[in-house]
Design a protein around this motif. Sequence first.
Motif, mmCIF file in Angstrom:
data_model
loop_
_atom_site.group_PDB
_atom_site.id
_atom_site.type_symbol
_atom_site.label_atom_id
_atom_site.label_comp_id
_atom_site.label_asym_id
_atom_site.label_seq_id
_atom_site.Cartn_x
_atom_site.Cartn_y
_atom_site.Cartn_z
ATOM 1 N N MET A 1 0.838 -1.196 0.000
ATOM 2 C CA MET A 1 0.000 0.000 0.000
ATOM 3 C C MET A 1 0.878 1.254 0.000
ATOM 4 O O MET A 1 1.963 1.260 0.595
ATOM 5 C CB MET A 1 -0.924 -0.001 1.223
ATOM 6 C CG MET A 1 -1.925 -1.150 1.240
ATOM 7 S SD MET A 1 -3.058 -1.066 -0.160
ATOM 8 C CE MET A 1 -4.033 -2.553 0.111
ATOM 9 N N TRP A 12 -1.455 9.512 3.194
ATOM 10 C CA TRP A 12 -0.844 9.487 1.870
ATOM 11 C C TRP A 12 0.086 10.688 1.756
ATOM 12 O O TRP A 12 -0.220 11.787 2.251
ATOM 13 C CB TRP A 12 -1.913 9.547 0.790
ATOM 14 C CG TRP A 12 -2.594 8.234 0.530
ATOM 15 C CD1 TRP A 12 -2.362 7.357 -0.490
ATOM 16 C CD2 TRP A 12 -3.628 7.620 1.330
ATOM 17 N NE1 TRP A 12 -3.173 6.254 -0.389
ATOM 18 C CE2 TRP A 12 -3.963 6.388 0.714
ATOM 19 C CE3 TRP A 12 -4.300 7.993 2.497
ATOM 20 C CZ2 TRP A 12 -4.940 5.543 1.230
ATOM 21 C CZ3 TRP A 12 -5.269 7.151 3.017
ATOM 22 C CH2 TRP A 12 -5.583 5.939 2.387
ATOM 23 N N GLU A 305 -6.788 -0.375 -2.223
ATOM 24 C CA GLU A 305 -6.304 0.845 -1.580
ATOM 25 C C GLU A 305 -7.357 1.952 -1.629
ATOM 26 O O GLU A 305 -7.500 2.716 -0.667
ATOM 27 C CB GLU A 305 -5.005 1.321 -2.217
ATOM 28 C CG GLU A 305 -4.390 2.498 -1.477
ATOM 29 C CD GLU A 305 -2.964 2.778 -1.884
ATOM 30 O OE1 GLU A 305 -2.622 3.975 -1.996
ATOM 31 O OE2 GLU A 305 -2.205 1.817 -2.088
ATOM 32 N N GLU A 382 -2.690 4.289 -6.837
ATOM 33 C CA GLU A 382 -3.457 3.058 -6.684
ATOM 34 C C GLU A 382 -4.941 3.306 -6.414
ATOM 35 O O GLU A 382 -5.720 2.362 -6.327
ATOM 36 C CB GLU A 382 -2.864 2.208 -5.551
ATOM 37 C CG GLU A 382 -1.451 1.733 -5.808
ATOM 38 C CD GLU A 382 -1.340 0.931 -7.095
ATOM 39 O OE1 GLU A 382 -2.197 0.046 -7.307
ATOM 40 O OE2 GLU A 382 -0.410 1.182 -7.883
ATOM 41 N N THR A 383 -5.312 4.586 -6.255
ATOM 42 C CA THR A 383 -6.714 4.888 -5.932
ATOM 43 C C THR A 383 -7.442 5.605 -7.066
ATOM 44 O O THR A 383 -8.656 5.473 -7.183
ATOM 45 C CB THR A 383 -6.812 5.754 -4.658
ATOM 46 O OG1 THR A 383 -6.237 7.042 -4.904
ATOM 47 C CG2 THR A 383 -6.099 5.092 -3.495
#
Length: 408
Positions: A1, A12, A305, A382-383
Motif C-alpha cells: 500500500m 498518503w 487501496e 493506486e486509488t
Amino acid sequence: MAYQVIDGIRIWGSPDAGALAQARTCAGTGQVVQTLLMADHHQGYSQPIGGVVVYDGQISPSGVGYDIACGNKAVRTRLYAADMKPRLAQVMDEIARTISFGIGRVNQEKADHALFDDPDWAVYSSIGKQVHDKLKTLARDQLGTVGSGNHFVDLFEEEGTGRLWAANHFGSRGFGHRTASGFLNLAADRGFLDNAPGEKLEQPPVLFDLNSELGEMYECAMRLAGRYAYAGRDYVMDQVLRILGTEADFAVHNHHNYAWREQHDGREVIVVRKGATPSAPGQLGFIGGSMGDISVIVQGKDSAENKEAFYSTVHGAGRIMSRTQAAGRMNWKTRARSGGQITRAQMMEAVQSFGVELRGAGTDESPFVYRSLRQVLDAHAETIGVLHTLKPIGVCMAGADEFDPYKD
C-alpha cells in the motif's frame, strides 16, 4: 500500500506535523470509524484540509467547514485551444468584466433559481424568521458570484487533443458561511446570528448526533447549501460558455467540502471530507493544480487501496506556504502589505513562463505556494487514474488583496 499509518491514521504523501496533530485530535473525538490524510493535506480549522474523518452516526459542522460544498465544475467545450488563443486576452478581459469575483457583484443581474422555492428553507424558519430572511436574501444576492481566495474561473488546453476546457472553483458563498457559523453558535448555546469568536486551529471537532434535532437540522441545511453551490457553479459556467460562444459536450462536477452518507463495509457511515474529493470506483473528479501547473480529470479505481481510503482522494496540490508567508501582512487602512516572501514580479514571471493569461490574483495564490500536482497524484496512483490532463492558458481570480469574508 502507498499510505502509512501513524497512530491509526492513514496518511498518503509526506506527513505534515500540524495537520497530523489535528488529525489525532479528530481521531480521538466522537464516534470515529477512521481518520485519513490525503497527499495534499495541511492545517485547517479543527479538521485538516485534505483530511477525511469517518463517523458512526455523527456529523461535524466544523469538519465540513465554513465554505460548505466548495467544489469544482469542469467542462470540455466544442472548441480547440489553438483557435481561441489569438483572442485569449480579450476573452479573459470579458470573463473578468462579466463574472463577479471577490465581494459584491460587477453588475446588477440577479440570478434567480428554482432552489429558492425548495421546501428545505423551512429549516431556517424553524430557527427564526430573521434567520430565514437574512440567509435567503444573502443567498439570492450572491448566487453566481465566485468570491476570492483560491476561487477561480480557468481555461485549459487538453494535452494530446488540444481541446479547450473551462473550470470554476467555489462553494456556497456567504450563505454557507453563515450556515456554518450559525450552527457552531447553536452548539455553543449562542444565538444563530451572534458574532462567533471563530474556530482555533487546534480545537476539537464540533459534533452532532445524526438523530438529534441539531444534527437533523444541520444535515438538511448542509444539503441545501450543496444544491446552492451546484446552482452557482452551473450559472457561472453558463456565463463562460456564452462568452466563448460555444457549448459543452462533457462535464465533471463535484464537492470537496461536505459530509456524505455512504455504505462502507456493510454499514452506513458519515464521511466528512474537508478538501478531499470523492473517488468511488468509476466516479469522476476534477483536481486543480496551481496557476502554473496542470489540472486533471480523474476516475476512482476499483482497488483495495481506494476502498481503504474510503473512496477519497486529493482536491488540489496542497499549500506549502501560508497566505501571510507568501504575500505578507495586510494593513487594511493603508492597503499595503509587508513581509511577504513572493513578489508580484516573481509571480508574473512564473505564470507567463507557463503560458498563462492571468487576470487578478495575489501572490498568496502564486505557483510557489503549492506542491507539484504530479507528485501529489503519484501518491494516489493506486486509488485514482488520470483521464485528461489540462494545461491552464487563462486564469481569472479576485484582484490582489481584495477582501472577502466568505473565501475558502
